[in-house]
Design a protein around this motif. Structure first.
Motif, PDB file in Angstrom:
ATOM      1  N   ALA A 162     -53.334  29.192  89.006  1.00  0.00           N
ATOM      2  CA  ALA A 162     -52.181  29.505  89.344  1.00  0.00           C
ATOM      3  C   ALA A 162     -51.664  29.084  90.632  1.00  0.00           C
ATOM      4  O   ALA A 162     -50.293  28.445  90.676  1.00  0.00           O
ATOM      5  N   ALA A 163     -52.902  27.875  90.901  1.00  0.00           N
ATOM      6  CA  ALA A 163     -51.755  26.581  92.042  1.00  0.00           C
ATOM      7  C   ALA A 163     -51.470  25.268  90.922  1.00  0.00           C
ATOM      8  O   ALA A 163     -49.609  25.074  90.912  1.00  0.00           O
ATOM      9  N   PHE A 164     -52.126  25.387  89.810  1.00  0.00           N
ATOM     10  CA  PHE A 164     -51.558  24.218  88.938  1.00  0.00           C
ATOM     11  C   PHE A 164     -50.092  24.879  87.802  1.00  0.00           C
ATOM     12  O   PHE A 164     -49.194  24.313  88.082  1.00  0.00           O
ATOM     13  N   ALA A 165     -49.835  26.107  87.371  1.00  0.00           N
ATOM     14  CA  ALA A 165     -48.752  27.122  87.250  1.00  0.00           C
ATOM     15  C   ALA A 165     -48.108  26.615  88.423  1.00  0.00           C
ATOM     16  O   ALA A 165     -46.847  26.275  88.237  1.00  0.00           O
ATOM     17  N   THR A 166     -48.050  27.131  89.898  1.00  0.00           N
ATOM     18  CA  THR A 166     -47.279  26.988  90.276  1.00  0.00           C
ATOM     19  C   THR A 166     -46.721  25.596  90.457  1.00  0.00           C
ATOM     20  O   THR A 166     -45.839  25.346  90.839  1.00  0.00           O
ATOM     21  N   ALA A 167     -47.327  24.048  90.185  1.00  0.00           N
ATOM     22  CA  ALA A 167     -46.835  23.011  91.130  1.00  0.00           C
ATOM     23  C   ALA A 167     -46.002  22.560  89.650  1.00  0.00           C
ATOM     24  O   ALA A 167     -44.713  22.041  89.568  1.00  0.00           O
ATOM     25  N   THR A 168     -46.781  22.867  88.259  1.00  0.00           N
ATOM     26  CA  THR A 168     -46.236  22.751  87.468  1.00  0.00           C
ATOM     27  C   THR A 168     -44.801  22.892  86.764  1.00  0.00           C
ATOM     28  O   THR A 168     -44.097  22.886  85.917  1.00  0.00           O
ATOM     29  N   LYS A 169     -44.633  24.379  86.720  1.00  0.00           N
ATOM     30  CA  LYS A 169     -43.517  25.216  86.241  1.00  0.00           C
ATOM     31  C   LYS A 169     -42.840  25.483  87.972  1.00  0.00           C
ATOM     32  O   LYS A 169     -41.634  26.324  87.470  1.00  0.00           O
ATOM     33  N   ALA A 170     -42.722  25.269  89.195  1.00  0.00           N
ATOM     34  CA  ALA A 170     -42.060  26.059  89.983  1.00  0.00           C
ATOM     35  C   ALA A 170     -41.459  24.400  91.140  1.00  0.00           C
ATOM     36  O   ALA A 170     -40.628  24.120  90.905  1.00  0.00           O
ATOM     37  N   SER A 171     -42.433  24.060  92.008  1.00  0.00           N
ATOM     38  CA  SER A 171     -42.737  22.837  93.155  1.00  0.00           C
ATOM     39  C   SER A 171     -42.041  22.372  92.559  1.00  0.00           C
ATOM     40  O   SER A 171     -40.920  21.499  92.766  1.00  0.00           O
ATOM     41  N   VAL A 172     -43.220  21.246  91.786  1.00  0.00           N
ATOM     42  CA  VAL A 172     -42.458  20.303  91.173  1.00  0.00           C
ATOM     43  C   VAL A 172     -40.785  19.927  90.422  1.00  0.00           C
ATOM     44  O   VAL A 172     -40.129  19.128  90.705  1.00  0.00           O
ATOM     45  N   PRO A 173     -40.621  20.712  89.509  1.00  0.00           N
ATOM     46  CA  PRO A 173     -39.096  20.872  88.559  1.00  0.00           C
ATOM     47  C   PRO A 173     -38.258  20.719  90.011  1.00  0.00           C
ATOM     48  O   PRO A 173     -37.271  20.687  90.444  1.00  0.00           O
ATOM     49  N   GLU A 174     -38.508  22.617  91.132  1.00  0.00           N
ATOM     50  CA  GLU A 174     -37.724  21.992  92.044  1.00  0.00           C
ATOM     51  C   GLU A 174     -37.525  20.892  93.000  1.00  0.00           C
ATOM     52  O   GLU A 174     -36.038  20.694  92.774  1.00  0.00           O
ATOM     53  N   ASP A 175     -38.874  19.742  93.292  1.00  0.00           N
ATOM     54  CA  ASP A 175     -38.213  18.594  93.872  1.00  0.00           C
ATOM     55  C   ASP A 175     -37.153  17.734  93.503  1.00  0.00           C
ATOM     56  O   ASP A 175     -36.765  17.556  94.341  1.00  0.00           O
ATOM     57  N   TYR A 176     -38.022  17.547  91.651  1.00  0.00           N
ATOM     58  CA  TYR A 176     -36.825  16.494  90.919  1.00  0.00           C
ATOM     59  C   TYR A 176     -34.909  17.363  91.065  1.00  0.00           C
ATOM     60  O   TYR A 176     -34.605  16.566  91.045  1.00  0.00           O
ATOM     61  N   GLN A 177     -35.160  18.740  90.736  1.00  0.00           N
ATOM     62  CA  GLN A 177     -33.884  18.765  90.258  1.00  0.00           C
ATOM     63  C   GLN A 177     -33.060  19.147  92.174  1.00  0.00           C
ATOM     64  O   GLN A 177     -31.486  18.341  91.942  1.00  0.00           O
ATOM     65  N   LYS A 178     -33.893  19.669  93.150  1.00  0.00           N
ATOM     66  CA  LYS A 178     -33.239  18.549  94.178  1.00  0.00           C
ATOM     67  C   LYS A 178     -32.491  17.140  94.385  1.00  0.00           C
ATOM     68  O   LYS A 178     -31.796  17.016  95.218  1.00  0.00           O
ATOM     69  N   ALA A 179     -33.492  16.687  94.088  1.00  0.00           N
ATOM     70  CA  ALA A 179     -33.632  14.644  94.203  1.00  0.00           C
ATOM     71  C   ALA A 179     -32.287  14.609  93.394  1.00  0.00           C
ATOM     72  O   ALA A 179     -31.152  14.007  93.739  1.00  0.00           O
ATOM     73  N   GLU A 180     -32.252  14.799  91.891  1.00  0.00           N
ATOM     74  CA  GLU A 180     -30.780  15.143  91.833  1.00  0.00           C
ATOM     75  C   GLU A 180     -29.298  15.529  91.978  1.00  0.00           C
ATOM     76  O   GLU A 180     -28.584  14.841  91.717  1.00  0.00           O
ATOM     77  N   HIS A 181     -30.419  16.512  92.801  1.00  0.00           N
ATOM     78  CA  HIS A 181     -28.373  17.023  93.618  1.00  0.00           C
ATOM     79  C   HIS A 181     -28.265  16.768  94.630  1.00  0.00           C
ATOM     80  O   HIS A 181     -26.775  16.194  95.131  1.00  0.00           O
ATOM     81  N   ASP A 182     -29.088  15.589  95.103  1.00  0.00           N
ATOM     82  CA  ASP A 182     -28.342  15.099  96.527  1.00  0.00           C
ATOM     83  C   ASP A 182     -27.713  14.317  95.627  1.00  0.00           C
ATOM     84  O   ASP A 182     -26.714  13.326  96.071  1.00  0.00           O
ATOM     85  N   VAL A 183     -28.577  13.091  94.772  1.00  0.00           N
ATOM     86  CA  VAL A 183     -27.789  12.124  94.616  1.00  0.00           C
ATOM     87  C   VAL A 183     -25.848  12.558  94.151  1.00  0.00           C
ATOM     88  O   VAL A 183     -25.627  11.610  94.004  1.00  0.00           O
ATOM     89  N   ALA A 184     -26.491  13.564  93.486  1.00  0.00           N
ATOM     90  CA  ALA A 184     -25.017  14.332  93.091  1.00  0.00           C
ATOM     91  C   ALA A 184     -24.001  13.832  94.239  1.00  0.00           C
ATOM     92  O   ALA A 184     -22.415  13.630  94.262  1.00  0.00           O
ATOM     93  N   GLN A 185     -24.043  14.963  94.855  1.00  0.00           N
ATOM     94  CA  GLN A 185     -23.683  15.129  95.867  1.00  0.00           C
ATOM     95  C   GLN A 185     -23.387  13.747  97.330  1.00  0.00           C
ATOM     96  O   GLN A 185     -22.310  13.774  97.298  1.00  0.00           O
ATOM     97  N   THR A 186     -23.992  13.138  97.101  1.00  0.00           N
ATOM     98  CA  THR A 186     -24.102  11.863  97.835  1.00  0.00           C
ATOM     99  C   THR A 186     -23.243  10.713  97.067  1.00  0.00           C
ATOM    100  O   THR A 186     -21.991   9.958  97.504  1.00  0.00           O
ATOM    101  N   LYS A 187     -23.388  10.686  95.477  1.00  0.00           N
ATOM    102  CA  LYS A 187     -22.533  10.093  94.933  1.00  0.00           C
ATOM    103  C   LYS A 187     -20.528  10.304  95.029  1.00  0.00           C
ATOM    104  O   LYS A 187     -20.286   8.914  95.185  1.00  0.00           O
ATOM    105  N   ALA A 188     -20.360  11.053  95.005  1.00  0.00           N
ATOM    106  CA  ALA A 188     -19.270  12.509  94.722  1.00  0.00           C
ATOM    107  C   ALA A 188     -18.141  12.316  96.522  1.00  0.00           C
ATOM    108  O   ALA A 188     -17.770  11.579  96.932  1.00  0.00           O
TER     109      ALA A 188
END
Length: 436
Positions: free
Chosen positions: A115-141
């Protein structure tokens, strides 16, 4: 005419002597030649097979002395001695409630890690990555906006339309936006290069660790279940239910006795004449007919202790008549000569020089020595490779110490001479007083 008495006496003596001599000669000439009764056979041409006979021990085709890997009491046996079993069949179960509990505990930990592996690979890690991309886009604007404001104020300041304070404020806001953009970009880069992969590997490692512990617990439970690795018959089961089965000590022995192996040791010369697949016969004590078999193994190396070659003969054991461990006698056919000249082995004698001879009967019924060369032997027959021809008669019995040219008569062998020699060694009944 008058003859004196002395002359008459002399004449009579001379006549008597002459008569005696003449009578003696006549008697000597009339003594018939002595004939010796012998047994004889004709030299024949027939197939002859060279064989090797040796003692052997019957061994099972396969054997498994099954030993538990753990020490535990025997919970239950499912077979008795003499039972036929199949490969994979459950034979016995040891006490395993503690092992089953440990398996259940490790299974829970394994499910949690999944369950922890599924959470990490399908939720936590993708969310962190998407947030980092969103922060870059926001700060660039925001950086682009501050850059445009700074450029506009700079132009107005050059025209004297705004005070220098407003230009300084725009420049400070531009610097802050640039710093925020740089931080967001670096965070996204670290997410791409390290953080995301490390998080996935960490979750994967925890999952594998839990899986390994669970499999180890499963293996411990499986060690408490004794299965047969081969098809065969249970030949030994030394314990009863409730007794302690020690690790490393045989609990159940299974043998495959559908076929048996007659294992023997032969000289290197004999083994070199054999081939895999050669026909063989196995004579078993108490059984009239020998069993048919084939050579299945000729060891490629000599036994270091006896310098002999181990040979296996496979024998089908229909009906389970043969028992492992039985001493038997094996006979292996090495080679067959279809048209060998054959005489009885008893007909061959060895002279003082060590040469092999036979006594050949000539047409005039006289026996003559004939030197021969021998080939292979089978039972009481021997091949003659040189010295005889088909149809010649040789003495098969009674030729021992026979002189050249002895007159013979074919019939029952005359062993009187041998009997007389044997009688000389026997104590006389008269000497012993007629008592045994």
């Amino acid at each position: 005419m008058r003859i004196s008495r002395n002359n008459t006496t002399n004449l009579a003596a001379i006549l008597l002597a002459a008569c005696t001599v003449l009578t003696g000669c006549k008697a000597k000439d009339e003594v018939p030649a002595t004939e010796v009764n012998v047994e004889a056979v004709a030299v024949t041409q027939q197939p002859l097979t060279q064989e090797v006979t040796a003692d052997a021990i019957l061994a099972p085709l396969a054997q498994a002395a099954i030993t538990p890997k753990i020490t535990a009491p025997v919970h239950q046996f499912y077979v008795q001695r003499g039972a036929k079993v199949k490969a994979g069949q459950l034979l016995a179960v040891l006490e395993n409630r503690d092992l089953t509990a440990a398996e259940l505990d490790n299974k829970g930990a394994y499910d949690q890690a999944q369950a922890a592996f599924a959470t990490a690979t399908k939720a936590s890690v993708p969310e962190d990555y998407q947030k980092a991309e969103h922060d870059v886009a926001q700060t660039k604007a925001n950086l682009d906006l501050q850059q445009s404001i700074y450029n506009a104020r700079k132009a107005l300041f050059a025209q004297g339309a705004i005070p220098g304070r407003d230009l300084d404020t725009a420049a400070a806001a531009l610097v802050q936006s640039q710093a925020a953009y740089d931080i967001a970009s670096q965070h996204l880069a670290s997410q791409k290069a390290v953080t995301r992969d490390a998080a996935i590997e960490s979750a994967k490692g925890q999952l594998l660790s839990a899986q390994g512990k669970y499999q180890g617990a499963q293996a411990s439970v499986s060690y408490s279940e004794i299965h047969s690795p081969i098809d065969g018959v249970v030949t030994d089961r030394p314990l009863f239910a409730g007794e302690i089965a020690a690790a490393g000590q045989p609990l159940v022995t299974v043998m495959d006795v559908s076929s048996l192996l007659a294992k023997t040791h032969l000289s290197q010369g004999q083994a070199q004449q054999m081939h895999i697949g050669d026909e063989a016969e196995v004579a078993v004590p108490g059984i009239d007919e020998p069993f048919k078999g084939k050579v299945t193994l000729i060891s490629p190396a000599l036994d270091p202790g006896s310098t002999t070659v181990e040979v296996w003969i496979k024998v089908l054991n229909r009906g389970g008549v043969l028992k492992a461990g039985t001493p038997v006698k094996v006979t292996v056919a090495l080679k067959t000569i279809p048209d060998a000249l054959v005489v009885p082995t008893a007909a061959i004698v060895t002279d003082t020089a060590g040469k092999k001879q036979v006594m050949v009967i000539a047409p005039d019924s006289t026996a003559h020595h004939r030197e021969v060369e021998l080939g292979i032997s089978q039972d009481d027959k021997t091949q003659i490779t040189k010295g005889l021809q088909v149809g010649e008669k040789v003495i098969s019995s009674g030729a021992y110490a026979m002189d050249e040219g002895t007159k013979v008569k074919i019939g029952a062998a005359d062993d009187k001479a041998d009997d007389k020699e044997a009688d000389k060694d026997k104590p006389s009944a008269a000497k012993d007083g007629g008592k045994d």
